[in-house]
Design an enzyme around this catalytic site. Structure first.
Site, mmCIF file in Angstrom:
data_model
loop_
_atom_site.group_PDB
_atom_site.id
_atom_site.type_symbol
_atom_site.label_atom_id
_atom_site.label_comp_id
_atom_site.label_asym_id
_atom_site.label_seq_id
_atom_site.Cartn_x
_atom_site.Cartn_y
_atom_site.Cartn_z
ATOM 1 N N GLU A 74 0.824 -1.214 0.000
ATOM 2 C CA GLU A 74 0.000 0.000 0.000
ATOM 3 C C GLU A 74 0.855 1.260 0.000
ATOM 4 O OE1 GLU A 74 -3.565 2.290 2.389
ATOM 5 O OE2 GLU A 74 -2.607 0.571 3.333
ATOM 6 N N ASP A 94 -0.759 -4.878 3.171
ATOM 7 C CA ASP A 94 -1.288 -3.681 3.820
ATOM 8 C C ASP A 94 -0.656 -3.658 5.210
ATOM 9 O OD1 ASP A 94 -2.659 -1.574 4.932
ATOM 10 O OD2 ASP A 94 -4.592 -2.137 4.076
ATOM 11 N N ILE A 96 -0.723 -1.613 7.833
ATOM 12 C CA ILE A 96 -1.706 -1.388 8.892
ATOM 13 C C ILE A 96 -3.047 -1.125 8.220
ATOM 14 C CG2 ILE A 96 -2.427 -0.041 10.885
ATOM 15 C CD1 ILE A 96 0.422 0.712 11.420
ATOM 16 N N ASP A 97 -3.892 -2.128 8.188
ATOM 17 C CA ASP A 97 -5.244 -1.922 7.684
ATOM 18 C C ASP A 97 -6.096 -1.451 8.855
ATOM 19 O OD1 ASP A 97 -7.180 -2.003 5.594
ATOM 20 O OD2 ASP A 97 -8.088 -3.706 6.620
ATOM 21 N N THR A 99 -5.794 2.242 9.564
ATOM 22 C CA THR A 99 -4.870 3.277 10.060
ATOM 23 C C THR A 99 -5.589 4.322 10.907
ATOM 24 O OG1 THR A 99 -3.361 2.977 8.188
ATOM 25 C CG2 THR A 99 -3.202 5.051 9.376
ATOM 26 N N ASP A 223 -6.131 -4.513 0.624
ATOM 27 C CA ASP A 223 -7.115 -4.624 1.700
ATOM 28 C C ASP A 223 -7.725 -6.020 1.776
ATOM 29 O OD1 ASP A 223 -7.207 -1.802 2.564
ATOM 30 O OD2 ASP A 223 -8.058 -1.436 0.583
#
Length: 278
Positions: A74, A94, A96-97, A99, A223
């Protein structure tokens, strides 16, 4: 054990170790109240130093072991990197999905990472270190939460379904109108609506059987890449919200405990078609 199984074990063991290291970093940083962050597309679409540090940790660690592997990350993409999935082994990340959750120290954020080989998902991991939830799947080997096998629910009717949906990180009028209209349509006909603020964790809840379906417009492949294989290995389905096959770069997803429930949900939705990633 055949050579392909040995290779798959090495891939999985390596990424699992790195993901747990990333989780330690997230746990350390979530305690900081005033996290340094930058705005991407809007003031609710954010990136933090921790997002960037986690993605670097994962990519650097995997490249040390697998020098010919490719990456779709990402933060790499947001900095101008290419979104391209070839037949080469490709890690989709990702860091930190969720954030926005992370910025507020709301404990529903996760590392989401998947390995695709020949454009087919082989490994998926979703790790929420704050809640000690590690969801994982490998092709043909089932889905797990903290090493305990999980399975989707047996719900087939919308009236019995707990549905996950999101407002998303866009305030474009067309996007907001679609969210409002779908909420208005679905609230009277489903058992309940929920939102965790993380596409990956919403998908993990469907795989676990804690929720029965989830849809979203405007997400990206990073995601949903890990969630796709985890749901499929848990016995669920992942499709396009219009009812056809999943198009991974379309920025649209619908997943459910069964094909029957997925089709019923699809028929109720106001559709939205964001600009695809590729």
């Amino acid at each position: 054990m055949c050579e392909c199984e040995t290779t798959s074990d090495l891939y999985y063991d390596t990424v699992l170790k790195l993901t747990k290291e990333a989780g330690k970093l997230i746990n350390e940083k979530i305690k900081i109240r005033n996290k340094k962050r930058e705005i991407k597309s809007s003031n609710i679409d954010l990136v933090t130093e921790t997002d960037q540090a986690v993605e670097k940790l994962l990519i650097d660690g995997l490249l040390r072991e697998f020098k010919d592997h490719k990456f779709i990350g990402e933060e790499t993409v947001s900095s101008g990197g290419e979104v391209k999935l070839t037949d080469a082994p490709t890690w989709i990340i990702d860091p930190i999905d969720g954030t926005l959750n992370f910025v507020h120290s709301f404990p529903h954020s996760c590392v989401s990472i998947a390995l695709f080989v020949n454009q087919i998902p082989e490994i998926g991991i979703i790790y929420n270190p704050m809640m000690n939830q590690l969801f994982s799947a490998r092709k043909g080997k089932g889905a797990f939460l903290n090493e305990q096998q999980i399975h989707v629910s047996d719900i087939k009717d919308l009236s019995d379904a707990l549905l996950m949906m999101e407002c998303g990180t866009s305030r474009e009028v067309e996007r907001m109108n679609a969210v409002y209209e779908n909420q208005k349509r679905l609230m009277p006909i489903v058992h309940g609506l929920r939102s965790l603020g993380s596409a990956a964790l919403n998908m993990a809840m469907v795989a676990l059987g804690g929720a029965d379906a989830y849809f979203e417009f405007g997400i990206h492949i990073w995601d949903i890449a890990a969630g796709e294989i985890i749901i499929r290995e848990a016995g669920g389905v992942v499709i396009d919200p219009s009812g056809g096959a999943l198009k991974r770069f379309s920025r649209r997803v619908l997943c459910a405990s069964s094909q029957e429930l997925a089709e019923k949900l699809s028929q109720e939705l106001v559709q939205l078609y964001p600009e695809p990633d590729a």
